[in-house]
Design an enzyme around this catalytic site. Structure first.
Site, PDB file in Angstrom:
ATOM      1  N   CYS A 139      36.542  37.824  61.855  1.00 31.56           N
ATOM      2  CA  CYS A 139      35.534  37.081  62.627  1.00 31.56           C
ATOM      3  C   CYS A 139      34.321  36.747  61.767  1.00 31.56           C
ATOM      4  O   CYS A 139      33.693  35.695  61.940  1.00 31.56           O
ATOM      5  CB  CYS A 139      35.086  37.902  63.839  1.00 31.56           C
ATOM      6  N   CYS A 161      35.087  43.124  63.811  1.00 30.29           N
ATOM      7  CA  CYS A 161      36.211  42.263  63.394  1.00 30.29           C
ATOM      8  C   CYS A 161      35.882  41.590  62.058  1.00 30.29           C
ATOM      9  O   CYS A 161      35.039  40.690  62.001  1.00 30.29           O
ATOM     10  CB  CYS A 161      36.489  41.229  64.484  1.00 30.29           C
TER      11      CYS A 161
END
Length: 324
Positions: free
Chosen positions: A83, A80
């Site tokens: 993230c 991700c």
């Protein structure tokens, strides 16, 4: 564990009031038990404010820990990209806030069950658990200013609603830590606890008096203000006949007291917008002392829900239009 949402903008029904007070009582009991066993009483290191959590440790590392301090959960994954921007920011803020919350990092690839239980559709996703109750904070990338505002609200709710003042951080263990000292008990803790016990026992008049006792010496005490508004509402509706009140409110749209009683019942039942709309309509229909009584009750109900709630903000605008 099935997460539950928790409103951060005010308690508006009897069940929610009782749940909040019970959660606060459980949190206080858990902290007292930990202290008596020699745990939870010492300072923690800044490094311990950020932890990796999996399904096996969730009960202890998140649910039990949330009785001492708010736990912010960062759901992330290695693949991700957002993230990789958000996670370091949350870690830095966890240290900067110096024990006012703990950051729990959960890798969704390795913990699919937790991801499903929280109903997460995409990452990054950030939740919080306070006194065993889960609530969503935000999903996706967010600006640091927005994240700080959300964390400030979380910390305030945890302290005022559940009595969670956070952890003591060892100042010598690393940068950004708080002074290594215990937070002294507030001067009104006993009175506030008496109010909580009165609410638990259904003694709403006693709770009202206990909160008033605090406000007599400390008019700006935010916990007592919120508690008083809630206790007064519950005390007012305690002896009402709901069917009769609703019948009177429906048949007497111009009767200020009938509309006031109807709005109280609306709010206790969780019908916030109905309560506000009823009283704003009554402001339009009434005049003089009756109008003032309706307006003042509406302002009291705003206190119960919370000034930052969007429904309160919208109702304030509608009230201004009705008055002027």
């Amino acid at each position: 564990m099935q997460p539950r949402n928790m409103s951060m903008s005010g308690v508006v029904d009897l069940a929610a009031v009782k749940a909040a007070q019970e959660a606060k009582s459980k949190a206080e009991q858990a902290r007292a038990s930990a202290a008596s066993q020699g745990g939870g009483g010492g300072a923690v290191t800044p490094a311990s404010l950020v932890i990796d959590v999996d399904e096996a440790g969730f009960e202890q590392d998140v649910l039990q820990r949330s009785t001492e301090v708010p736990v912010v959960i960062d759901f992330w994954a290695e693949w991700c990209e957002p993230c990789k921007q958000l996670s370091p920011l949350l870690e830095r803020l966890a240290v900067e806030y110096a024990g006012r919350f703990v950051l729990a990092k959960i890798d969704v690839d390795a913990n699919q069950m937790l991801m499903q239980q929280f109903g997460i559709q995409g990452i990054p996703a950030v939740f919080a658990v306070v006194a065993g109750q889960a609530l969503p904070l935000f999903q996706g990338a967010a600006a640091e200013a927005q994240i700080r505002e959300t964390l400030d609200q979380l910390v305030q709710v945890a302290e005022q609603r559940f009595g969670l003042t956070g952890l003591v951080v060892d100042a010598e263990a690393g940068p950004g830590a708080a002074p290594d000292q215990e937070m002294p008990a507030g001067p009104y803790d006993a009175l506030l606890e008496a109010a909580v016990q009165a609410l638990d026992a259904g003694d709403f008049a006693g709770a009202v008096q206990a909160y008033k006792n605090v406000l007599t010496d400390d008019p700006g005490n935010s916990e007592a203000k919120l508690g008083l508004a809630q206790a007064e509402l519950l005390h007012r509706v305690q002896g009402l006949d709901p069917q009769l009140v609703r019948k009177d409110a429906a048949e007497k749209p111009g009767d200020a007291q009938a509309q006031i009683a109807g709005a109280d019942l609306d709010l206790v039942g969780g019908h916030v917008e109905d309560a506000f709309g009823r009283l704003i309509d009554a402001v339009r229909r009434t005049a003089g002392d009756d109008r003032d009584a309706v307006r003042l009750r509406l302002l009291e109900l705003f206190e119960v829900v919370g000034a930052d709630d969007p429904r309160v903000i919208a109702a304030r605008r509608a009230l201004a239009r009705a008055l002027f």
